[in-house]
Write a protein that holds these residues in place. Structure first.
Motif, PDB file in Angstrom:
ATOM      1  N   LEU A  68     -45.955  46.114 -51.059  1.00 22.03           N
ATOM      2  CA  LEU A  68     -45.798  45.775 -49.580  1.00 22.03           C
ATOM      3  C   LEU A  68     -46.780  44.713 -48.954  1.00 22.03           C
ATOM      4  O   LEU A  68     -46.149  43.620 -48.174  1.00 22.03           O
ATOM      5  N   LEU A  69     -47.895  44.710 -49.277  1.00 26.76           N
ATOM      6  CA  LEU A  69     -48.895  43.970 -48.901  1.00 26.76           C
ATOM      7  C   LEU A  69     -48.762  42.433 -49.375  1.00 26.76           C
ATOM      8  O   LEU A  69     -48.882  41.312 -48.697  1.00 26.76           O
ATOM      9  N   LYS A  70     -48.363  42.423 -50.676  1.00 27.22           N
ATOM     10  CA  LYS A  70     -48.106  41.039 -51.180  1.00 27.22           C
ATOM     11  C   LYS A  70     -46.934  40.539 -50.623  1.00 27.22           C
ATOM     12  O   LYS A  70     -47.029  39.423 -50.292  1.00 27.22           O
ATOM     13  N   TRP A  71     -45.998  41.269 -50.585  1.00 31.49           N
ATOM     14  CA  TRP A  71     -44.757  40.784 -49.903  1.00 31.49           C
ATOM     15  C   TRP A  71     -44.884  40.096 -48.460  1.00 31.49           C
ATOM     16  O   TRP A  71     -44.160  39.161 -48.188  1.00 31.49           O
ATOM     17  N   LEU A  72     -45.557  40.811 -47.766  1.00 28.39           N
ATOM     18  CA  LEU A  72     -45.723  40.572 -46.174  1.00 28.39           C
ATOM     19  C   LEU A  72     -46.592  39.054 -46.285  1.00 28.39           C
ATOM     20  O   LEU A  72     -46.226  38.282 -45.515  1.00 28.39           O
ATOM     21  N   VAL A  73     -47.557  38.961 -47.161  1.00 28.86           N
ATOM     22  CA  VAL A  73     -48.416  37.835 -47.125  1.00 28.86           C
ATOM     23  C   VAL A  73     -47.307  36.627 -47.596  1.00 28.86           C
ATOM     24  O   VAL A  73     -47.242  35.506 -47.039  1.00 28.86           O
ATOM     25  N   LEU A  74     -46.514  36.572 -48.675  1.00 31.19           N
ATOM     26  CA  LEU A  74     -45.524  35.760 -49.085  1.00 31.19           C
ATOM     27  C   LEU A  74     -44.413  35.618 -47.867  1.00 31.19           C
ATOM     28  O   LEU A  74     -44.266  34.356 -47.684  1.00 31.19           O
ATOM     29  N   TYR A  75     -44.045  36.622 -47.330  1.00 29.79           N
ATOM     30  CA  TYR A  75     -42.806  36.423 -46.173  1.00 29.79           C
ATOM     31  C   TYR A  75     -43.581  35.437 -45.025  1.00 29.79           C
ATOM     32  O   TYR A  75     -42.929  34.478 -44.515  1.00 29.79           O
ATOM     33  N   PHE A  76     -44.694  35.965 -44.553  1.00 36.50           N
ATOM     34  CA  PHE A  76     -45.216  35.166 -43.415  1.00 36.50           C
ATOM     35  C   PHE A  76     -46.150  33.784 -43.772  1.00 36.50           C
ATOM     36  O   PHE A  76     -46.154  33.209 -42.744  1.00 36.50           O
ATOM     37  N   ILE A  77     -46.349  33.670 -45.019  1.00 40.95           N
ATOM     38  CA  ILE A  77     -46.960  32.378 -45.194  1.00 40.95           C
ATOM     39  C   ILE A  77     -46.219  31.467 -46.059  1.00 40.95           C
ATOM     40  O   ILE A  77     -46.394  30.271 -45.684  1.00 40.95           O
TER      41      ILE A  77
END
Length: 231
Positions: free
Chosen positions: A78-87
């Motif tokens: 989830l945290l890796k996904w959030l970084v990719l999605y927002f950046i």
């Protein structure tokens, strides 16, 4: 000397796999500064992962299923996904489907490198143990990243209705495989290798297929062919 050995054995597998997948980009390699940036974010994401996992363990307990699917793989993916999605997702450099794989593998290997270093340092692991970790958890993180990045690429570039479902797939499918991987290692003591090896073969086979598919969907493929014809 010990510190150098630990760093080398912990960092080398991640860098080798990152180089491998980076060079698989057939049409437009990503800027090195972007890859370094995402790799560093992968290093840093370890901090909130540890904090959240510790809190969830206190609240949810240590049942193997909960640990594997929610506290371990759930938080990490989830945290890796959030970084990719927002950046990355709307970044100008994300201009072809394979870029999703590059960046997802990069952040995954940044995370795996810190995890590997911590394991090597605190357990004083042997070279043989670190070799096994290179084949299993480090490459596992890379392949979970391939899956995540592949569906990011579909969500970003596939011109069909309801592409948002690919964003859901980009989180749920690596989470599922990661959870299965962790569950095997935490519950099977004697014959775990007979389960892990087929799983890793499946991940590598599926991952390399996704690498080919993502490259074949690149809009830059036709541009490169036209340039070759004109020259």
């Amino acid at each position: 000397m010990l510190l150098f050995s630990v760093i080398a054995s912990a960092v080398a597998p991640g860098l080798a796999l990152l180089t491998f997948f980076y060079l698989k980009d057939k049409y437009d390699a990503e800027p090195i500064h972007m890859v370094v940036r995402i790799f560093l974010l992968g290093l840093l994401v370890v901090i909130p992962v540890i904090i959240i996992q510790r809190g969830l363990t206190l609240g949810l307990g240590t049942h193997p299923f909960v640990q594997s699917f929610f506290i371990s793989s759930g938080v990490e993916e989830l945290l890796k996904w959030l970084v990719l999605y927002f950046i990355i997702y709307n970044h100008v450099e994300f201009d072809e489907p394979y870029d999703g794989i590059v960046y997802a593998v990069t952040i995954s290997l940044g995370f795996a490198t810190v995890e590997n270093f911590m394991y090597a340092w605190y357990s004083q692991a042997s070279i043989g143990t670190m070799f096994i970790r290179a084949l299993l958890p480090v490459s596992g993180h890379a392949l979970f990243g391939v899956i995540m990045g592949y569906y990011f690429g579909l969500a970003r570039f596939r011109k069909v209705n309801n592409t948002k479902r690919y964003l859901v797939y980009s989180l749920l499918i690596p989470w599922l495989f990661h959870g299965i991987y962790d569950l095997i290692l935490t519950t099977v003591t004697d014959y775990w290798v007979w389960l892990i090896v087929p799983l890793m073969v499946l991940l590598w086979y599926g991952g390399m297929d996704k690498v080919i598919r993502a490259n074949n969907r690149s809009p830059l493929r036709f541009q490169k062919r036209e340039e070759e014809v004109n020259t």
